[in-house]
Design a protein around this motif. Structure first.
Motif, mmCIF file in Angstrom:
data_model
loop_
_atom_site.group_PDB
_atom_site.id
_atom_site.type_symbol
_atom_site.label_atom_id
_atom_site.label_comp_id
_atom_site.label_asym_id
_atom_site.label_seq_id
_atom_site.Cartn_x
_atom_site.Cartn_y
_atom_site.Cartn_z
ATOM 1 N N VAL A 261 0.844 -1.206 0.000
ATOM 2 C CA VAL A 261 0.000 0.000 0.000
ATOM 3 C C VAL A 261 0.875 1.250 0.000
ATOM 4 O O VAL A 261 0.648 2.198 -0.761
ATOM 5 C CB VAL A 261 -0.956 -0.008 1.213
ATOM 6 N N ALA A 262 1.895 1.234 0.839
ATOM 7 C CA ALA A 262 2.792 2.390 0.918
ATOM 8 C C ALA A 262 3.507 2.638 -0.408
ATOM 9 O O ALA A 262 3.756 3.794 -0.786
ATOM 10 C CB ALA A 262 3.811 2.165 2.037
ATOM 11 N N ASP A 263 3.791 1.560 -1.130
ATOM 12 C CA ASP A 263 4.501 1.681 -2.411
ATOM 13 C C ASP A 263 3.558 1.929 -3.584
ATOM 14 O O ASP A 263 4.017 2.045 -4.732
ATOM 15 C CB ASP A 263 5.310 0.404 -2.682
ATOM 16 N N GLY A 264 2.270 1.994 -3.325
ATOM 17 C CA GLY A 264 1.316 2.261 -4.387
ATOM 18 C C GLY A 264 0.943 1.056 -5.229
ATOM 19 O O GLY A 264 0.263 1.200 -6.252
ATOM 20 N N GLU A 265 1.346 -0.150 -4.819
ATOM 21 C CA GLU A 265 1.008 -1.363 -5.569
ATOM 22 C C GLU A 265 -0.432 -1.796 -5.299
ATOM 23 O O GLU A 265 -1.064 -2.459 -6.139
ATOM 24 C CB GLU A 265 1.961 -2.495 -5.204
ATOM 25 N N VAL A 266 -0.934 -1.462 -4.114
ATOM 26 C CA VAL A 266 -2.308 -1.801 -3.721
ATOM 27 C C VAL A 266 -2.936 -0.535 -3.158
ATOM 28 O O VAL A 266 -2.318 0.170 -2.338
ATOM 29 C CB VAL A 266 -2.338 -2.923 -2.657
ATOM 30 N N SER A 267 -4.153 -0.235 -3.579
ATOM 31 C CA SER A 267 -4.809 0.976 -3.075
ATOM 32 C C SER A 267 -5.472 0.712 -1.735
ATOM 33 O O SER A 267 -5.846 -0.420 -1.416
ATOM 34 C CB SER A 267 -5.854 1.457 -4.077
ATOM 35 N N ARG A 268 -5.635 1.783 -0.958
ATOM 36 C CA ARG A 268 -6.365 1.678 0.303
ATOM 37 C C ARG A 268 -7.809 1.246 0.056
ATOM 38 O O ARG A 268 -8.393 0.524 0.865
ATOM 39 C CB ARG A 268 -6.332 3.019 1.050
ATOM 40 N N ASP A 269 -8.396 1.673 -1.038
ATOM 41 C CA ASP A 269 -9.776 1.283 -1.353
ATOM 42 C C ASP A 269 -9.885 -0.218 -1.576
ATOM 43 O O ASP A 269 -10.897 -0.838 -1.202
ATOM 44 C CB ASP A 269 -10.259 2.022 -2.609
ATOM 45 N N THR A 270 -8.871 -0.813 -2.179
ATOM 46 C CA THR A 270 -8.882 -2.266 -2.386
ATOM 47 C C THR A 270 -8.837 -2.990 -1.051
ATOM 48 O O THR A 270 -9.578 -3.957 -0.821
ATOM 49 C CB THR A 270 -7.696 -2.682 -3.274
ATOM 50 N N VAL A 271 -7.973 -2.533 -0.156
ATOM 51 C CA VAL A 271 -7.905 -3.126 1.185
ATOM 52 C C VAL A 271 -9.235 -2.959 1.904
ATOM 53 O O VAL A 271 -9.755 -3.896 2.521
ATOM 54 C CB VAL A 271 -6.761 -2.492 2.002
ATOM 55 N N ARG A 272 -9.798 -1.772 1.813
ATOM 56 C CA ARG A 272 -11.078 -1.501 2.484
ATOM 57 C C ARG A 272 -12.190 -2.406 1.935
ATOM 58 O O ARG A 272 -12.995 -2.942 2.706
ATOM 59 C CB ARG A 272 -11.469 -0.038 2.300
ATOM 60 N N ALA A 273 -12.202 -2.605 0.622
ATOM 61 C CA ALA A 273 -13.243 -3.445 0.024
ATOM 62 C C ALA A 273 -13.140 -4.887 0.523
ATOM 63 O O ALA A 273 -14.152 -5.522 0.834
ATOM 64 C CB ALA A 273 -13.147 -3.397 -1.494
ATOM 65 N N SER A 274 -11.915 -5.405 0.619
ATOM 66 C CA SER A 274 -11.754 -6.769 1.115
ATOM 67 C C SER A 274 -12.089 -6.861 2.600
ATOM 68 O O SER A 274 -12.692 -7.832 3.058
ATOM 69 C CB SER A 274 -10.324 -7.261 0.859
ATOM 70 N N ALA A 275 -11.703 -5.843 3.368
ATOM 71 C CA ALA A 275 -12.067 -5.829 4.786
ATOM 72 C C ALA A 275 -13.587 -5.761 4.950
ATOM 73 O O ALA A 275 -14.161 -6.398 5.846
ATOM 74 C CB ALA A 275 -11.397 -4.649 5.488
ATOM 75 N N MET A 276 -14.238 -5.000 4.093
ATOM 76 C CA MET A 276 -15.705 -4.940 4.101
ATOM 77 C C MET A 276 -16.304 -6.307 3.827
ATOM 78 O O MET A 276 -17.278 -6.724 4.466
ATOM 79 C CB MET A 276 -16.187 -3.942 3.047
ATOM 80 N N ALA A 277 -15.725 -7.040 2.868
ATOM 81 C CA ALA A 277 -16.227 -8.377 2.550
ATOM 82 C C ALA A 277 -16.091 -9.305 3.761
ATOM 83 O O ALA A 277 -17.014 -10.070 4.080
ATOM 84 C CB ALA A 277 -15.476 -8.950 1.350
ATOM 85 N N ILE A 278 -14.945 -9.224 4.450
ATOM 86 C CA ILE A 278 -14.736 -10.062 5.637
ATOM 87 C C ILE A 278 -15.740 -9.696 6.725
ATOM 88 O O ILE A 278 -16.368 -10.569 7.349
ATOM 89 C CB ILE A 278 -13.297 -9.910 6.160
#
Length: 819
Positions: A261-278
């Protein structure tokens, strides 16, 4: 402080680190809690035929063992599948879990897949119907189903790395079908990706599969999790749509994901979407607020016993019944010789992650004793059918060392009841590193007879075996990767030993770990036996000769039908064919009961009066079989997989190993749509028993087929069925569709729906079916949807893929629907 438990509110209260923590397992079976927000653990459990809980594959809290999926497939009964799903959900709760890692819906592409027993059928529509019902049953109890393995995992050969090459039309029409219905009709809450690659990309990293097809085309709103150790990367998996890496502790997420995330390879929105799914999954199963202590229970419920017995009997397929040999008359069958390696051993389940520790096991012998009393029975094993030497039972001590050289004092010791160990994440009280340990193992063997014994050993790791201090087996220099311990172990090494009766032999094993290739397991297994020779078959023949009736129980076991290993062919293991022939010669009044996880060749079929296929029917095995043998229950099972006459008739048996099992890391599904009965139709190969086949203790007749095309884009079908026999019974009426002059290659017929009516003797009833246009369509990959080309189509009904009783031709117009 009272926290707002709505998913949106929870995820927005979480730090990035907390969101990331939910995207990988904490341990083998759970996700971490977040106490600050009042979020409790989410727990998962295997598997398709029960709920093992958090114990090992060898020894866990006892659980109800339900029939294997191929048994449920043989019932062709969606209502029963729903009841089984619901009961297994209750078992999941008894293990303090919230998510069931089931059902398995991969298609029976080949007759030798070691995991066919864990899957429903060779047909996608039968599989889809049963899976949908099973999922509805589980999720009605508030327990999540996890449909698996998504997708292209139709064999166990190099399964963690192999590239399955499958064209999109074949995927859409066959291998994705059960998953599609699970999402659209059952609303499944979780999907598990498979280990393999699909068309060059690991499924856990396959955006086309996880995001475009599953989420965009079908509207899936649940969690996608990896198979255990099936995630191999950080950014590629989460960006493709893999929400959850299992098991934990994490290998690819945690600090690595934060860095991505820090390196810009994964967006915070992508992490949030997966956390939402969990969190959505947690909300659905109630784990967020689940503060109950973690205590696994053994709930041996009478209702579950009855359901397992009913399902096991209903799954039994009557393959042959010459002169109405069955059902047996309880009062007039005389003395019974009970013969075979599966007679006194209850073969209740297949091997691998579907294994559990059952509450009990009822063997066929036990079931017959209950029916007839032991005084009317005589037993002879005849021959063996084990794959590995019989497990050595007895006190076995293990001393662990926190190094690979048995140096210093042991850091942990334990005592086992038998000579087998399966070590994954948590073992040795966490006193050793799973990547750097050794163990000294000691047991003893008291030889009952003088003679030659076989000692067999296999391991995921390296080991040497000593007998009274002498090296007798070396699994270090001889170690070659094989098909044990989920493909992390060597094949069994067997040595012969001359032992003396009454003498006790000391057995020492020096074991050290090996770096796993894919699945993080270590383990070993020791077996010893004195082989049965020809005298065993002779004893069985003598027992049959002196009895009024002989029943031979043969087949395979969970050693053969298992995750991690395909079969080499479909012949019966060992000398079982010789055994059947010898018993038949001694007593023609012989019945054969098969227990396998798929088709077998039967060279003696013409000579035997009656044959039952009983599969792996769960803990009530012997009672279910006895119920059918004596007519307390009808044999209403119908084959969910075609039985070829020989292995070479199987759809994947070609001259090219690229087609099966694969070569150079790749397997090509070159047969396309022509698997199962479609293959036998296309090549005009007569099978031993066709798909959908099964006899009854009564007779049925179909008549008066009526097919109408309505204005509502549907086709209505009605057919009359009559029970012309002498007793009430059930059968399966199967409906197939065909396009008569297709513009592109299509199967000659395809199953679309079915019914299983129960009809009294002499009665008749009308069955009504409704087909949608999708039931006549093919996948148009270029246009991205389902297409009908105007023309003539045939609707057929019958009792199996060969026995079509009536057909009608209809005309349909051009039609196209998107995905």
């Amino acid at each position: 402080m009272q926290h707002d438990k709505s998913v949106e509110s929870l995820v927005d209260q979480m730090s990035l680190e907390e969101q990331v923590s939910l995207l990988s397992g904490e341990d083998l079976w759970s996700l971490p809690a977040i106490p600050r927000l009042g979020i409790n653990k989410l727990r998962v459990t295997d598997g398709p035929n029960g709920a093992r809980g958090s114990g090992t594959y060898i020894n866990a809290t006892t659980a109800a063992a339900f029939p294997a999926a191929i048994s449920l497939g043989a019932t062709w009964n969606t209502e029963l599948a729903q009841q089984v799903g619901q009961a297994i959900a209750q078992e999941v709760k008894s293990k303090c879990a919230h998510v069931s890692l089931a059902p398995t819906v991969n298609i029976h592409r080949t007759a030798t897949n070691g995991r066919n027993f864990e899957c429903f059928s060779e047909d996608p529509e039968l599989t889809a119907a049963l899976a949908t019902a099973y999922i509805k049953g589980q999720q009605s109890e508030g327990v999540a189903s996890t449909i698996k393995h998504f997708v292209g995992n139709e064999s166990e050969f190099e399964r963690t790395t192999i590239n399955s090459v499958i064209d999109e039309r074949t995927l859409r029409e066959l291998y994705l079908r059960p998953f599609e219905d699970a999402v659209k009709k059952a609303g499944v809450w979780a999907v598990m990706s498979s280990y393999n690659k699909l068309n060059g990309c690991y499924t856990a990293e396959n955006r086309w599969l996880l995001s475009e097809t599953l989420r965009k085309d079908w509207g899936f709103d649940g969690v996608v999790m990896s198979d255990w150790y099936g995630s191999r990367s950080t950014a590629p998996t989460i960006n493709a749509g893999l929400d959850l890496e299992m098991p934990g502790p994490t290998r690819d997420r945690g600090a690595k994901l934060l860095a991505a995330v820090a390196d810009g390879e994964v967006s915070r929105d992508t992490v949030r979407a997966s956390a939402m799914a969990i969190l959505t999954l947690m909300k659905r199963v109630g784990s967020i607020d689940d503060e109950q202590p973690f205590v696994e229970r053994s709930d041996d419920l009478e209702s579950h016993r009855a359901l397992i017995r009913k399902a096991g009997a209903e799954a039994t397929v009557l393959l042959k019944n010459q002169d109405n040999k069955l059902p047996l008359d309880l009062n007039n069958c005389g003395t019974v010789a009970v013969i075979g390696p599966n007679a006194k051993v209850a073969q209740i389940m297949g091997g691998g992650s579907a294994q559990l520790t059952p509450h009990y096991r009822i063997s066929p012998w036990d079931g017959l004793v209950t029916k007839l009393g032991e005084q009317r029975l005589v037993f002879a094993e005849g021959c063996s059918n084990y794959r590995w030497e019989p497990l050595h039972q007895g006190k076995t001590t293990v001393a662990f060392y926190d190094n690979k050289h048995w140096a210093g004092e042991p850091v942990y010791q334990e005592v086992l009841d038998s000579a087998i160990a399966f070590w994954d994440i948590d073992f040795a009280d966490n006193k050793v590193s799973k990547f750097n340990f050794s163990a000294r193992i000691n047991t003893s063997f008291d030889a009952p007879n003088t003679g030659i014994y076989n000692l067999g050993f296999h391991c995921a790791g390296y080991a040497k075996v000593y007998l009274d201090g002498k090296l007798v087996l070396d699994a270090t220099s001889q170690w070659l990767k094989g098909r044990t311990f989920f493909e992390e172990g060597c094949d069994e090494i067997v040595v012969q030993l001359a032992l003396e009766a009454g003498k006790s032999y000391d057995i020492d094993i020096l074991f050290c770990n090996r770096q796993p290739d894919n699945i993080m397991v270590s383990g070993w297994r020791l077996g010893i036996s004195q082989p049965l020779g020809s005298e065993g078959i002779q004893q069985a023949a003598n027992a049959a000769r002196n009895a009024d009736t002989a029943i031979v129980f043969i087949g395979r076991s969970g050693e053969w039908d298992t995750e991690g290993s395909d079969l080499e062919d479909i012949s019966l293991p060992g000398r079982q064919n010789e055994l059947v022939e010898a018993v038949l010669e001694a007593n023609p009044n012989t019945i054969v009961v098969l227990q396998t996880g798929g088709p077998v060749e039967l060279p003696w079929l013409e000579s035997v009066p009656a044959v039952l296929q009983a599969w792996y029917p769960g803990q009530e095995c012997g009672n279910a079989i006895a119920d059918v043998l004596f007519g307390d229950q009808e044999p209403t099972g119908r084959l969910p997989q075609t039985f070829p006459r020989c292995w070479s008739d199987n759809p994947t048996h070609t001259n090219s190993p690229l087609n099966y099992p694969g070569i150079d890391g790749q397997v090509e599904y070159g047969e396309g749509l022509d698997i199962g009965y479609r293959h036998y139709d296309k090549h005009q190969i007569k099978p031993l028993f066709p798909f959908g086949y099964g006899l009854s203790y009564t007779r049925f007749q179909l008549s008066d087929l009526v097919v109408n095309v309505s204005d509502q884009n549907r086709v209505d079908v009605a057919v009359t069925i009559e029970n012309t026999g002498q007793r009430e019974g059930a059968t399966v009426v199967q409906l197939y569709t065909s396009e008569l002059a297709p513009a592109l290659d299509r199967p000659s017929k395809e199953l679309k729906t079915f019914a299983k009516p129960i009809i009294a003797s002499g009665e008749r009833t009308t069955l009504n079916f409704t087909l949608g246009l999708r039931d006549f369509a093919y996948c148009d990959v270029e246009q991205g949807g389902w297409r009908i080309d105007a023309g003539k189509f045939m609707v057929s009904v019958g009792f199996n893929a060969e026995q079509i009783s009536a057909s009608a031709i209809i005309n349909l117009k051009d039609d196209f629907q998107g995905y």
